[in-house]
Each structure stands twice: as structure tokens, then as C-alpha cells.
Design an enzyme around this catalytic site. Structure first.
Site, PDB file in Angstrom:
ATOM      1  N   ALA A  18     -11.954  29.365  -5.003  1.00 35.89           N
ATOM      2  CA  ALA A  18     -12.302  28.164  -4.082  1.00 35.89           C
ATOM      3  C   ALA A  18     -13.326  27.343  -4.666  1.00 35.89           C
ATOM      4  O   ALA A  18     -14.100  27.830  -5.486  1.00 35.89           O
ATOM      5  CB  ALA A  18     -12.734  28.692  -2.770  1.00 35.89           C
ATOM      6  N   GLN A  55     -16.152  26.655  -3.379  1.00 35.84           N
ATOM      7  CA  GLN A  55     -17.634  27.095  -3.287  1.00 35.84           C
ATOM      8  C   GLN A  55     -17.377  28.680  -3.256  1.00 35.84           C
ATOM      9  O   GLN A  55     -18.133  29.168  -2.896  1.00 35.84           O
ATOM     10  CB  GLN A  55     -17.958  26.749  -1.798  1.00 35.84           C
ATOM     11  CG  GLN A  55     -18.640  25.401  -1.713  1.00 35.84           C
ATOM     12  CD  GLN A  55     -19.691  25.099  -2.511  1.00 35.84           C
ATOM     13  OE1 GLN A  55     -20.658  26.144  -3.110  1.00 35.84           O
ATOM     14  NE2 GLN A  55     -19.974  23.915  -2.896  1.00 35.84           N
ATOM     15  N   SER A  56     -16.690  28.999  -4.546  1.00 36.40           N
ATOM     16  CA  SER A  56     -16.487  30.461  -4.788  1.00 36.40           C
ATOM     17  C   SER A  56     -17.844  31.015  -5.328  1.00 36.40           C
ATOM     18  O   SER A  56     -18.567  30.411  -6.252  1.00 36.40           O
ATOM     19  CB  SER A  56     -15.294  30.471  -5.900  1.00 36.40           C
ATOM     20  OG  SER A  56     -15.429  31.833  -6.218  1.00 36.40           O
ATOM     21  N   ASN A  57     -18.108  32.153  -4.580  1.00 35.71           N
ATOM     22  CA  ASN A  57     -19.332  32.902  -5.241  1.00 35.71           C
ATOM     23  C   ASN A  57     -19.006  33.695  -6.390  1.00 35.71           C
ATOM     24  O   ASN A  57     -19.832  33.787  -7.351  1.00 35.71           O
ATOM     25  CB  ASN A  57     -19.930  33.970  -4.150  1.00 35.71           C
ATOM     26  CG  ASN A  57     -20.195  33.259  -2.887  1.00 35.71           C
ATOM     27  OD1 ASN A  57     -21.174  32.411  -2.920  1.00 35.71           O
ATOM     28  ND2 ASN A  57     -19.541  33.113  -1.819  1.00 35.71           N
ATOM     29  N   VAL A  74     -16.761  32.636  -8.705  1.00 33.97           N
ATOM     30  CA  VAL A  74     -16.919  31.800  -9.931  1.00 33.97           C
ATOM     31  C   VAL A  74     -18.358  31.947 -10.377  1.00 33.97           C
ATOM     32  O   VAL A  74     -18.689  32.053 -11.492  1.00 33.97           O
ATOM     33  CB  VAL A  74     -16.457  30.527  -9.375  1.00 33.97           C
ATOM     34  CG1 VAL A  74     -16.705  29.344 -10.440  1.00 33.97           C
ATOM     35  CG2 VAL A  74     -14.779  30.509  -9.419  1.00 33.97           C
TER      36      VAL A  74
END
Ligand SMILES: Cc1ncc(COP(=O)(O)O)c(C=O)c1O
Length: 363
Positions: free
Chosen positions: A84, A86-88, A90
Site C-alpha cells: 500500500a 503507506q506500507s511499512n 516497503v
């Protein structure tokens, strides 16, 4: 290898056979949350994976040690991941790549219907940019197979540029390698409770891709720890998530020579606090975030840890966790997303932030 890790691995030698890179993991703390626990009528502990050192912490460092361990064995120099906006995962993957001197190519999916410039640019997006990720966009939010297929296309282009890519797929076709990190987390947590001279009656943990939840469950059962592990749904409804966890748990167990004995009763998922859906805040989540902050100075994010705490509170309120029980809340991090959700957490002009008008006196 630090001696406490060696001692933990002895509990489950099958885990020690999987390749792993060192990303600076620590044995994270197990903190009593006395005020919040008292207000809920339970004894509450937080396993603090939010304090893992790599680039603002979180659960993904544990998973990445195993993914990138395999990648390193294959001689890779680039990692690709999708998530997403706001992916952590990533952000943590980009950070891990940097630690190893690798390149990181990331794909951001429009999973959350939000038209907020702060969400689009702050928090994890900002950190991934600072860490130097090569960022691509994928407009479809709920197309796991499509996102993975597009990642494979990007990996091919990468190869044509002379790089050796390692792709972290999130779909069910891929092996749940990262879950091994949470198999280990279960051993570590068990040992910490042993050292405290007590054991929790329940574990409460977020359930998204299912690798954290599934890994912890299999790790616990593999060492004969029969604590109920409640997964709080952060992305899918309970019906779908329970099938996913059962499937993933069986695959994870197979990677450990089926050391664990699992029964259908082991699969506990709860989606009471999921609506209106992934990454979208609701009153229970926002109230859980405030309670943890004000009672314990514990920072939770709206997507994962805040929703999991909201789920825990709901389990207590519905009597599924009984008064007086002892509960381990697995805090998986997500701290940078707090900034991206600033406009949801403290809407402009609201009194919630306790910003008093000029000239007034706080009492
Ligand atoms: C902070 C945080 N907690 C929990 C999860 C859920 O973990 P899993 O996808 O392994 O179920 C994620 C996943 O991205 C996460 O970033």
C-alpha cells in the site's frame, strides 16, 4: 550469533537451518501496560517489536532477515516489493536493502481510497524516498495476483539492466518465507515469559498477509506452547482470513518439518474492528490509539497496531478474554504511518489535540 538467540534456536533446530541475514534485530522488550490493563480488568503486556532498530522498527525486520537471507544465498543485489502507499513493509525493505548495499525497487498500490496530500507524501512514503527507493505505482488496490505479476515484469526489466533481483511476493502462490521471523519471535516471547515466571493466557496479534500471525502460531505450537493466539483482521473479513491463516500455517509448518501439531481450533481470527476496511480508521481504532497514548505513552498506528489494540479491547468487552486474564499484545510497529494519518487522528480545528485557545489556562 548472540547467546540468547542460540539458546532460543535450540528450542527448534529446524528453524536454524534456514538462511538468514543479520539486520540488527534486538530481543525486543516485554513491557507491562499497567494502567491500560487495569482499566480493562486484565494484566496486559506489550511485546515491543515497534522498537526494532532498523529505520523506525516494526515486524517486517524479522521477516526480511529470512527473505533476504535467501536472496543473499542466490547472489541477489536488488530487492523488489509491493505494498500500500503507506506500507511499512516497503519502507523496511528499502532500509534492509540499504543495510546490505542493495538497490530497492518498490511498487505502491492504491489500496486505500484517500485523497489526502499528507497521506500521499508523509510517513512511510517520505522515509522510503529518503532511503532511496526506486518507486513505481500500481493503481489497483485489491488485486494481489496482479500486483505480484507487475512486480515480476519490473524484475525482468531489472535483469535487463544487469541486476540480480530478489522479488518478495505477497500472494498465496509464494512461499511464506518471512513467517520464519515470527516463528522465532514466538520462541523469544515464550522465553521472556519463562524468565518472568509467568505465562500469558492469550496472545493478540495483527493478521494481514498472515505471516506474522501464522508464524507466531506455528512457532508456539512447535515448542508445545498452547496459548490461544487471536489474530485481529486488518485487511480481510474473518471468513477469508481464517482460510488464509490455516493455509499459511500448514505451509510454515512444512518448512519446519511439521514439528507443530495444529488443529482447526488453533485458528482464531476476529474482524469486529475491521470496518470500513483496510487502512481506514474507525471510532474503535481511534479510541484505542488515544487510550494507549494517554495511559501508557505507547504509540500505535491506525492501520495495524491501533486496530489490533482495538480488537483486543473488543475481545475483552465481549468476554472472549475474561476479566483477570493475562494478555500479550504483539506490537508490530507501524509508527511512521501515524504522521500520514494526521488529518484523521487530529482533524483540523478539533479539540482532540488539546491545543487551547490563546490566553486560556490548562488545568
Ligand atoms: C506494522 C505492521 N503490523 C502488522 C502487519 C501485518 O503483518 P502480516 O502482513 O505479516 O500479517 C503489517 C503488515 O504490513 C505491518 O506493517
Amino acid at each position: 550469533m548472540p547467546s540468547d538467540r542460540l539458546a532460543d534456536i535450540e528450542l527448534l533446530p529446524e528453524l536454524g537451518r534456514h538462511p538468514r541475514v543479520d539486520l540488527g534485530l534486538i530481543r525486543s522488550g516485554l513491557d507491562p501496560l499497567r494502567r491500560l490493563g487495569d482499566s480493562l480488568g486484565i494484566t496486559l503486556y506489550a511485546k515491543r517489536d515497534d522498537t526494532q532498530p532498523l529505520a523506525m522498527g516494526g515486524n517486517k525486520t524479522r521477516q526480511l532477515e529470512y527473505y533476504l537471507g535467501l536472496g543473499a544465498e542466490q547472489g541477489c543485489d536488488t530487492v523488489l516489493i509491493t505494498g500500500a502507499v503507506q506500507s511499512n513493509f516497503v519502507r523496511s525493505t528499502t532500509a534492509a536493502a540499504r543495510r546490505l548495499g542493495w538497490h530497492a525497487l518498490v511498487q505502491l498500490e492504491d489500496r486505500v481510497p484517500k485523497n489526502d496530500p499528507v497521506y500521499a507524501a508523509s510517513g512511510n512514503v517520505l522515509l522510503s524516498q529518503l532511503l532511496g527507493a526506486e518507486i513505481h505505482r500500481f493503481p489497483e488496490g485489491e488485486n494481489e495476483a496482479g500486483a505480484d505479476a507487475n512486480l515480476d515484469r519490473l524484475a525482468e526489466q531489472c535483469e535487463q539492466r544487469g541486476r540480480k533481483p530478489y522479488v518478495i511476493h505477497l500472494g498465496m502462490d509464494s512461499q511464506p518465507i518471512g513467517a520464519l521471523g515470527y516463528v522465532y519471535a514466538a520462541l523469544e516471547t515464550w522465553r521472556q515469559f519463562q524468565d518472568l515466571g509467568t505465562m500469558p493466557d492469550y496472545v493478540v496479534i495483527p493478521s494481514g498477509s498472515g505471516l506474522t500471525h501464522g508464524g507466531f502460531l506455528v512457532g508456539a505450537r512447535a515448542i508445545g506452547w498452547d496459548v490461544p493466539v487471536h489474530g485481529i483482521c486488518v485487511r480481510r473479513a474473518a471468513e477469508l482470513q481464517s482460510v488464509r491463516i490455516a493455509t499459511r500455517a500448514a505451509e510454515i509448518n512444512a518448512m519446519l518439518d511439521n514439528r507443530a501439531t495444529l488443529t482447526p481450533q488453533d485458528i482464531l481470527v476476529d474482524d469486529t474492528t475491521l470496518a470500513p476496511g483496510y487502512g481506514r480508521i474507525n471510532d474503535a481504532v481511534s479510541s484505542a490509539i488515544r487510550r494507549a497514548a494517554r495511559d501508557e505513552a505507547l504509540l500505535l498506528d491506525p492501520v495495524y497496531s491501533g486496530r489490533t489494540m482495538a480488537g483486543l479491547i473488543s475481545l475483552v468487552e465481549r468476554g472472549l478474554i475474561e476479566p483477570g486474564a493475562s494478555v500479550a499484545f504483539i506490537h508490530t510497529g507501524g509508527t511512521p504511518a501515524i504522521f500520514a494519518y494526521q488529518n484523521d487522528l487530529v482533524p483540523e480545528g478539533s479539540e482532540n489535540g488539546e491545543v487551547l485557545p490563546q490566553g486560556s489556562v490548562a488545568v
